[in-house]
Write a protein that holds these residues in place. Structure first.
Motif, PDB file in Angstrom:
ATOM      1  N   LYS A 129      -6.241   2.362   6.538  1.00  0.00           N
ATOM      2  CA  LYS A 129      -6.105   3.816   6.655  1.00  0.00           C
ATOM      3  C   LYS A 129      -7.227   4.536   5.905  1.00  0.00           C
ATOM      4  CE  LYS A 129      -2.387   4.660   9.085  1.00  0.00           C
ATOM      5  NZ  LYS A 129      -2.419   5.523  10.312  1.00  0.00           N
ATOM      6  N   TRP A 130      -7.605   3.996   4.762  1.00  0.00           N
ATOM      7  CA  TRP A 130      -8.704   4.572   3.986  1.00  0.00           C
ATOM      8  C   TRP A 130     -10.000   4.538   4.784  1.00  0.00           C
ATOM      9  CZ3 TRP A 130     -12.224   1.347   0.654  1.00  0.00           C
ATOM     10  CH2 TRP A 130     -13.122   2.134  -0.069  1.00  0.00           C
ATOM     11  N   GLU A 131     -10.262   3.422   5.442  1.00  0.00           N
ATOM     12  CA  GLU A 131     -11.487   3.298   6.235  1.00  0.00           C
ATOM     13  C   GLU A 131     -11.464   4.206   7.468  1.00  0.00           C
ATOM     14  OE1 GLU A 131     -14.072   2.141   5.337  1.00  0.00           O
ATOM     15  OE2 GLU A 131     -13.898   0.323   4.154  1.00  0.00           O
ATOM     16  N   GLU A 132     -10.284   4.663   7.852  1.00  0.00           N
ATOM     17  CA  GLU A 132     -10.196   5.624   8.949  1.00  0.00           C
ATOM     18  C   GLU A 132     -10.590   7.032   8.515  1.00  0.00           C
ATOM     19  OE1 GLU A 132      -6.269   5.402  10.549  1.00  0.00           O
ATOM     20  OE2 GLU A 132      -6.500   3.333  11.271  1.00  0.00           O
ATOM     21  N   GLY A 133     -10.785   7.218   7.210  1.00  0.00           N
ATOM     22  CA  GLY A 133     -11.261   8.504   6.719  1.00  0.00           C
ATOM     23  C   GLY A 133     -10.302   9.257   5.827  1.00  0.00           C
ATOM     24  N   TYR A 134      -9.153   8.667   5.526  1.00  0.00           N
ATOM     25  CA  TYR A 134      -8.190   9.336   4.648  1.00  0.00           C
ATOM     26  C   TYR A 134      -8.559   9.087   3.184  1.00  0.00           C
ATOM     27  CZ  TYR A 134      -5.349  10.070   8.806  1.00  0.00           C
ATOM     28  OH  TYR A 134      -4.908  10.458  10.044  1.00  0.00           O
ATOM     29  N   ASP A 135      -8.434  10.143   2.376  1.00  0.00           N
ATOM     30  CA  ASP A 135      -8.765  10.038   0.952  1.00  0.00           C
ATOM     31  C   ASP A 135      -7.558   9.616   0.114  1.00  0.00           C
ATOM     32  OD1 ASP A 135     -11.447  11.022   1.361  1.00  0.00           O
ATOM     33  OD2 ASP A 135     -10.546  13.008   1.632  1.00  0.00           O
ATOM     34  N   VAL A 136      -6.370   9.940   0.574  1.00  0.00           N
ATOM     35  CA  VAL A 136      -5.130   9.545  -0.091  1.00  0.00           C
ATOM     36  C   VAL A 136      -4.207   8.941   0.951  1.00  0.00           C
ATOM     37  CG1 VAL A 136      -3.102  10.310  -1.395  1.00  0.00           C
ATOM     38  CG2 VAL A 136      -5.332  11.385  -1.804  1.00  0.00           C
ATOM     39  N   VAL A 137      -3.778   7.712   0.705  1.00  0.00           N
ATOM     40  CA  VAL A 137      -2.802   7.056   1.568  1.00  0.00           C
ATOM     41  C   VAL A 137      -1.587   6.753   0.690  1.00  0.00           C
ATOM     42  CG1 VAL A 137      -2.341   5.173   3.176  1.00  0.00           C
ATOM     43  CG2 VAL A 137      -4.695   6.000   2.868  1.00  0.00           C
ATOM     44  N   TYR A 138      -0.493   7.451   0.927  1.00  0.00           N
ATOM     45  CA  TYR A 138       0.681   7.308   0.061  1.00  0.00           C
ATOM     46  C   TYR A 138       1.814   6.593   0.812  1.00  0.00           C
ATOM     47  CZ  TYR A 138       2.045  11.608   2.551  1.00  0.00           C
ATOM     48  OH  TYR A 138       2.327  12.541   3.517  1.00  0.00           O
ATOM     49  N   GLY A 139       2.443   5.662   0.112  1.00  0.00           N
ATOM     50  CA  GLY A 139       3.547   4.940   0.702  1.00  0.00           C
ATOM     51  C   GLY A 139       4.807   5.789   0.742  1.00  0.00           C
ATOM     52  N   VAL A 140       5.510   5.740   1.870  1.00  0.00           N
ATOM     53  CA  VAL A 140       6.780   6.440   2.045  1.00  0.00           C
ATOM     54  C   VAL A 140       7.873   5.396   2.227  1.00  0.00           C
ATOM     55  CG1 VAL A 140       8.120   8.017   3.496  1.00  0.00           C
ATOM     56  CG2 VAL A 140       5.705   8.481   3.044  1.00  0.00           C
ATOM     57  N   ILE A 141       8.871   5.441   1.360  1.00  0.00           N
ATOM     58  CA  ILE A 141       9.935   4.435   1.372  1.00  0.00           C
ATOM     59  C   ILE A 141      10.916   4.745   2.492  1.00  0.00           C
ATOM     60  CG2 ILE A 141      11.779   3.370   0.019  1.00  0.00           C
ATOM     61  CD1 ILE A 141      10.253   4.317  -2.503  1.00  0.00           C
ATOM     62  N   THR A 142      11.020   3.833   3.450  1.00  0.00           N
ATOM     63  CA  THR A 142      11.959   4.004   4.559  1.00  0.00           C
ATOM     64  C   THR A 142      13.289   3.315   4.289  1.00  0.00           C
ATOM     65  OG1 THR A 142      11.054   2.033   5.672  1.00  0.00           O
ATOM     66  CG2 THR A 142      10.093   4.178   6.238  1.00  0.00           C
ATOM     67  N   GLU A 143      13.278   2.313   3.423  1.00  0.00           N
ATOM     68  CA  GLU A 143      14.501   1.584   3.098  1.00  0.00           C
ATOM     69  C   GLU A 143      14.362   0.966   1.719  1.00  0.00           C
ATOM     70  OE1 GLU A 143      17.161  -2.227   4.747  1.00  0.00           O
ATOM     71  OE2 GLU A 143      15.478  -1.435   5.920  1.00  0.00           O
ATOM     72  N   ARG A 144      15.449   1.038   0.947  1.00  0.00           N
ATOM     73  CA  ARG A 144      15.478   0.430  -0.377  1.00  0.00           C
ATOM     74  C   ARG A 144      16.420  -0.765  -0.317  1.00  0.00           C
ATOM     75  NH1 ARG A 144      13.745   4.201  -4.382  1.00  0.00           N
ATOM     76  NH2 ARG A 144      13.210   6.198  -3.434  1.00  0.00           N
ATOM     77  N   GLN A 145      15.870  -1.954  -0.199  1.00  0.00           N
ATOM     78  CA  GLN A 145      16.675  -3.146   0.002  1.00  0.00           C
ATOM     79  C   GLN A 145      17.420  -3.542  -1.274  1.00  0.00           C
ATOM     80  OE1 GLN A 145      14.303  -6.284   1.698  1.00  0.00           O
ATOM     81  NE2 GLN A 145      13.331  -4.931   3.173  1.00  0.00           N
ATOM     82  N   ASP A 146      18.661  -3.985  -1.080  1.00  0.00           N
ATOM     83  CA  ASP A 146      19.508  -4.491  -2.172  1.00  0.00           C
ATOM     84  C   ASP A 146      19.683  -3.482  -3.301  1.00  0.00           C
ATOM     85  OD1 ASP A 146      19.658  -6.750  -0.708  1.00  0.00           O
ATOM     86  OD2 ASP A 146      18.653  -8.062  -2.141  1.00  0.00           O
ATOM     87  N   GLU A 147      19.599  -2.209  -2.983  1.00  0.00           N
ATOM     88  CA  GLU A 147      19.801  -1.185  -3.999  1.00  0.00           C
ATOM     89  C   GLU A 147      21.192  -0.608  -3.855  1.00  0.00           C
ATOM     90  OE1 GLU A 147      17.662   2.709  -3.931  1.00  0.00           O
ATOM     91  OE2 GLU A 147      16.759   1.915  -5.763  1.00  0.00           O
ATOM     92  N   HIS A 148      21.845  -0.326  -4.966  1.00  0.00           N
ATOM     93  CA  HIS A 148      23.175   0.262  -4.923  1.00  0.00           C
ATOM     94  C   HIS A 148      23.141   1.549  -4.097  1.00  0.00           C
ATOM     95  CE1 HIS A 148      26.922   2.144  -6.245  1.00  0.00           C
ATOM     96  NE2 HIS A 148      27.302   0.921  -6.616  1.00  0.00           N
ATOM     97  N   ARG A 149      24.119   1.681  -3.195  1.00  0.00           N
ATOM     98  CA  ARG A 149      24.103   2.810  -2.270  1.00  0.00           C
ATOM     99  C   ARG A 149      24.080   4.149  -2.994  1.00  0.00           C
ATOM    100  NH1 ARG A 149      28.226   2.633   2.622  1.00  0.00           N
ATOM    101  NH2 ARG A 149      26.843   0.861   3.030  1.00  0.00           N
TER     102      ARG A 149
END
Length: 345
Positions: A129-149
């Motif tokens: 994504k960085w090489e595509e020209g983005y200066d900031v690539v931030y992770g977005v959590i879609t699922e938190r595995q084995d975490e208390h609901r």
């Protein structure tokens, strides 16, 4: 110079390889002795998939009380690309990330916590994504595995509350797993506040940004360093560091209460004068109103105190962190990086 020599010189110039880009990985750690060797394997495997890049890994030890420092030094002795810094005491995760930003030399910087809940195998995706020209690539959590609901619901609500209160647009469910271009890192390093909310600071500096969805893995070893009270303080610090909206909300609320009180006073006066109806009387009503008033005023004073506390911390101008030990750094270089801000570009 002969034609043959000129041709040979042009050929040597033509085949000269372009300089390789370097990726810096920041790895905050506190009492993670059971995860570091696994982190070494996973990060090494991730960069084996992008062999055209050089890389360095900087372990930021937040004054661990186990064998984290010993294991980190052993890794550094085996692999010079790995570096180690230890704080004089526990300054917190935000200070660890800030220290890594100061020390990183790469063209891009990625933050990966040593608990490995953020998967290092996604590093090539961030780089793409960085090489595509983005200066900031931030992770977005879609699922938190084995975490208390309940904990997962609380985290999502906290993210949305921070987003609502913030004066800067902060994406919901965006964590600290991110890649920053060198110019973003330099801009970040010019921010001097002591009370830090790194996620907000990264989005405040701007530049071209994009999300990268990922699933957060369960912790395989050790315990979380973020109990409920820490999470509450983290959310409160995030809100008060990046917004004056709570103060404005109390101002608006106070205005509404004043208007309502004025209207109610006029109404009670008219009913008394015109003998239309006697206003309700009773100690319980008075006590309830007084308790509501006390609670609201106390809450407002508490919020105001948080802002005053931030001002107090900033005026002391203490360092964000203190480095006690390091490995695989040049002493002069590390001192220069920690003491000086990058030039304004």
């Amino acid at each position: 110079m002969t034609t043959h020599e000129e041709a040979a010189g042009e050929e040597r110039t033509a085949v000269r390889p372009a300089p390789r880009k370097k990726i810096s990985v920041i790895m905050p750690a506190r009492n993670e002795e059971g995860n570091l060797e696994r982190a070494y394997r996973e990060v090494t495997e991730a960069f084996s998939r992008i062999p055209d890049y050089d890389y360095e890994v900087i372990i930021i030890d937040n004054a661990s009380e186990d064998r984290t420092g010993e294991i980190a030094r052993e890794i550094c002795r085996r692999d010079r690309r790995w570096k180690y810094v230890r704080f004089s005491r526990d300054f917190g995760a935000e200070a660890s990330i800030s220290a890594g930003m100061r020390l990183a030399e790469g063209d891009a910087v990625i933050n990966v916590f040593s608990d490995l809940q953020d998967p290092p195998d996604r590093i090539p995706d961030f780089v793409k994504k960085w090489e595509e020209g983005y200066d900031v690539v931030y992770g977005v959590i879609t699922e938190r595995q084995d975490e208390h609901r309940l904990r997962g619901v609380a985290a999502r609500l906290a993210y949305r509350l921070i987003r609502f209160c913030s004066d800067v647009k902060i994406p919901a469910d965006a964590g600290d797993f991110r890649l920053l271009d060198r110019k973003v890192v330099d801009a970040f390093n010019r921010l001097e506040e002591r009370e830090r909310y790194v996620r907000g600071m990264v989005h405040w500096v701007g530049f071209r940004q994009c999300p990268l969805p990922y699933q957060r893995r369960p912790r395989r070893w050790g315990k979380s360093k973020a109990p409920f009270w820490w999470c509450f303080q983290f959310a409160l610090n995030a809100i008060t560091s990046f917004s004056t909206k709570p103060l404005r909300m109390f101002t608006i609320f106070g205005g509404i209460v004043v208007v309502f009180s004025a209207v109610l006073s006029v109404w009670y006066a008219l009913t008394r004068i015109l003998n239309i109806d006697n206003p309700p009387r009773g100690i319980p009503t008075i006590l309830v109103l007084l308790l509501w008033n006390l609670g609201i005023v106390s809450l407002g004073i508490g919020i105001l105190g948080e802002y005053i506390g931030h001002i107090y911390a900033e005026t002391k101008r203490r360092p964000i962190f203190i480095v006690a030990e390091w490995e695989n750094f040049d002493p002069q270089q590390i001192k220069a990086r920690l003491e000086q801000s990058p030039p304004v570009t």
